[in-house]
Design an enzyme around this catalytic site. Structure first.
Site, PDB file in Angstrom:
ATOM      1  N   MET A   1     -26.847  -1.160  -0.781  1.00 26.50           N
ATOM      2  CA  MET A   1     -27.824  -2.200  -0.398  1.00 26.50           C
ATOM      3  C   MET A   1     -27.230  -3.041   0.716  1.00 26.50           C
ATOM      4  SD  MET A   1     -28.824  -3.504  -4.190  1.00 26.50           S
ATOM      5  CE  MET A   1     -29.211  -2.355  -5.509  1.00 26.50           C
TER       6      MET A   1
ATOM      7  N   GLY B   1     -33.370  -3.142  -5.621  1.00 29.48           N
ATOM      8  CA  GLY B   1     -32.504  -4.305  -5.348  1.00 29.48           C
ATOM      9  C   GLY B   1     -31.644  -4.743  -6.519  1.00 29.48           C
TER      10      GLY B   1
ATOM     11  N   HIS C   1     -24.973   8.168  -9.627  1.00 29.91           N
ATOM     12  CA  HIS C   1     -25.924   7.572  -8.680  1.00 29.91           C
ATOM     13  C   HIS C   1     -25.266   6.351  -8.049  1.00 29.91           C
ATOM     14  CE1 HIS C   1     -30.092   6.624  -7.315  1.00 29.91           C
ATOM     15  NE2 HIS C   1     -29.771   5.362  -7.541  1.00 29.91           N
TER      16      HIS C   1
ATOM     17  N   GLY D   1     -29.126   2.793 -15.244  1.00 28.27           N
ATOM     18  CA  GLY D   1     -27.940   1.952 -15.103  1.00 28.27           C
ATOM     19  C   GLY D   1     -27.683   1.206 -16.385  1.00 28.27           C
ATOM     20  N   SER D   2     -28.427   0.115 -16.594  1.00 25.03           N
ATOM     21  CA  SER D   2     -28.133  -0.751 -17.741  1.00 25.03           C
ATOM     22  C   SER D   2     -28.240  -0.010 -19.071  1.00 25.03           C
ATOM     23  CB  SER D   2     -29.047  -1.984 -17.719  1.00 25.03           C
ATOM     24  OG  SER D   2     -30.362  -1.638 -17.395  1.00 25.03           O
TER      25      SER D   2
ATOM     26  N   MET E   1     -30.480   1.923   0.299  1.00 23.12           N
ATOM     27  CA  MET E   1     -31.516   0.890   0.416  1.00 23.12           C
ATOM     28  C   MET E   1     -31.111   0.029   1.599  1.00 23.12           C
ATOM     29  SD  MET E   1     -31.879   0.162  -3.638  1.00 23.12           S
ATOM     30  CE  MET E   1     -30.322   0.976  -3.978  1.00 23.12           C
TER      31      MET E   1
ATOM     32  N   ASP F   1     -36.141   5.881 -10.798  1.00 22.48           N
ATOM     33  CA  ASP F   1     -35.009   4.958 -10.770  1.00 22.48           C
ATOM     34  C   ASP F   1     -35.535   3.559 -11.070  1.00 22.48           C
ATOM     35  OD1 ASP F   1     -32.635   3.640 -10.221  1.00 22.48           O
ATOM     36  OD2 ASP F   1     -32.651   4.076  -8.063  1.00 22.48           O
ATOM     37  N   GLY F   2     -35.082   2.994 -12.196  1.00 26.04           N
ATOM     38  CA  GLY F   2     -35.448   1.631 -12.543  1.00 26.04           C
ATOM     39  C   GLY F   2     -36.124   1.538 -13.893  1.00 26.04           C
ATOM     40  N   GLY F   3     -35.479   0.838 -14.814  1.00 23.21           N
ATOM     41  CA  GLY F   3     -36.083   0.596 -16.127  1.00 23.21           C
ATOM     42  C   GLY F   3     -36.150   1.817 -17.023  1.00 23.21           C
TER      43      GLY F   3
ATOM     44  N   GLY G   1     -30.459  -4.054 -10.873  1.00 26.14           N
ATOM     45  CA  GLY G   1     -30.528  -3.343 -12.139  1.00 26.14           C
ATOM     46  C   GLY G   1     -31.162  -4.236 -13.200  1.00 26.14           C
ATOM     47  N   GLY G   2     -31.471  -3.627 -14.341  1.00 28.43           N
ATOM     48  CA  GLY G   2     -31.912  -4.410 -15.494  1.00 28.43           C
ATOM     49  C   GLY G   2     -33.338  -4.919 -15.454  1.00 28.43           C
TER      50      GLY G   2
ATOM     51  N   HIS H   1     -28.034   6.585  -2.884  1.00 28.88           N
ATOM     52  CA  HIS H   1     -29.367   6.002  -2.681  1.00 28.88           C
ATOM     53  C   HIS H   1     -29.236   4.869  -1.679  1.00 28.88           C
ATOM     54  CE1 HIS H   1     -32.836   3.509  -4.752  1.00 28.88           C
ATOM     55  NE2 HIS H   1     -33.160   3.916  -3.546  1.00 28.88           N
TER      56      HIS H   1
ATOM     57  N   ASP I   1     -25.683   3.289  -5.460  1.00 32.31           N
ATOM     58  CA  ASP I   1     -26.675   2.452  -4.781  1.00 32.31           C
ATOM     59  C   ASP I   1     -26.057   1.662  -3.642  1.00 32.31           C
ATOM     60  OD1 ASP I   1     -29.190   2.738  -6.343  1.00 32.31           O
ATOM     61  OD2 ASP I   1     -27.935   2.025  -7.995  1.00 32.31           O
TER      62      ASP I   1
ATOM     63  N   SER J   1     -26.244   5.318 -12.846  1.00 30.30           N
ATOM     64  CA  SER J   1     -26.129   4.385 -11.723  1.00 30.30           C
ATOM     65  C   SER J   1     -24.942   3.447 -11.930  1.00 30.30           C
ATOM     66  CB  SER J   1     -27.406   3.563 -11.578  1.00 30.30           C
ATOM     67  OG  SER J   1     -27.188   2.553 -10.610  1.00 30.30           O
TER      68      SER J   1
ATOM     69  N   MET K   1     -39.602   5.053  -6.962  1.00 31.45           N
ATOM     70  CA  MET K   1     -38.996   3.853  -7.565  1.00 31.45           C
ATOM     71  C   MET K   1     -39.919   3.322  -8.663  1.00 31.45           C
ATOM     72  SD  MET K   1     -36.020   3.293  -6.227  1.00 31.45           S
ATOM     73  CE  MET K   1     -35.709   1.743  -7.078  1.00 31.45           C
TER      74      MET K   1
END
Ligand code: DX5
Ligand code: ZN
Length: 213
Positions: free
Chosen positions: A37, A142, A33, A197-198, A68, A175-177, A144-145, A66, A35, A8, A137
């Site tokens: 928004m 909304g 990826h 991402g992070s 959003m 997606d996420g964490g 990252g991190g 993606h 994102d 991401s 999700m």
């Protein structure tokens, strides 16, 4: 199913995006990826069409967009023409999901449908057979991190069990964490496209990507 690692670029150094795209490829990631928004569907604004065109000119990697955004139907054409290989949109958006899927397919792109943490799997089932991928999700969309929501694991298992019966080729994206530990959990539950991402961008990207497989 083989694990697909998707980087991401929300976590990339956007002033050096060209080098970041090269780093993603050299590190053995499979997808980029992207994102999008709109500040309405989610409480943040990221990047959009001109940046996607720039990414497309710079890389031959598979680009997963993606969305959003509140009204995905309005923007499928322009994102498809600006270089997306796959487009996912949210079931919770204002557009008619069947119409969005048809539009993505008409543009010759792969289609994904995403659900937020509060949306049960039962709500997406009517659309699963007409998409290539469902995105579960694992944080509130909304930012990252954020920390991985462990209570999303049963949703992934439920969806994989349904897919095994009804549409075996379905990709399940998370997606996420995602990091080495949570990657093992989501793979075990049945996810095969892992967005990070992070975790990927913070250090040795190649080692991080390997640890997710
Ligand atoms: C969040 C985005 C993610 C984000 C994930 O709404 O959809 O793609 O970049 O970031 P990490 O991997 O840091 O949770
Ligand atoms: Zn995303």
């Amino acid at each position: 199913m083989d694990t697909i690692v998707s980087a991401s670029i929300l976590s990339a150094d956007v002033c050096r995006l060209g080098q970041e795209l090269e780093r993603i490829k050299e590190s053995g990631c499979d997808h980029v990826h992207f994102d999008v928004m709109d500040g309405v569907f989610v409480p943040n604004i990221s990047f959009g069409i001109p940046v996607l065109s720039g990414v497309r000119k710079h890389t031959d990697m598979f680009v997963d967009v993606h969305l959003m955004i509140t009204d995905p139907l309005k923007y499928i054409g322009v994102f498809a023409d600006s270089g997306a290989d796959m487009i996912s949109f949210h079931l919770e958006s204002r557009s008619d999901p069947a119409a969005v899927i048809s539009e993505i397919k008409a543009k010759g792109k792969k289609a994904g449908i995403a659900i937020k943490p509060a949306t049960p799997v039962s709500e997406v089932l009517p659309f699963v057979k007409s998409v290539d991928m469902v995105l579960v999700m694992t944080v509130e969309p909304g930012f990252g991190g954020q920390g991985f929501m462990h209570d999303m694991l049963p949703k992934i298992s439920e969806l994989r069990a349904y897919a095994e019966r009804e549409c075996p080729g379905l990709h399940i994206q998370v997606d996420g964490g995602i990091n080495a530990e949570t990657a093992a959990l989501v793979r075990e539950a049945g996810a095969d496209i892992l967005v990070a991402g992070s975790y990927l961008f913070k250090g040795d990207m190649a080692a991080a990507a390997r640890s997710m497989r």
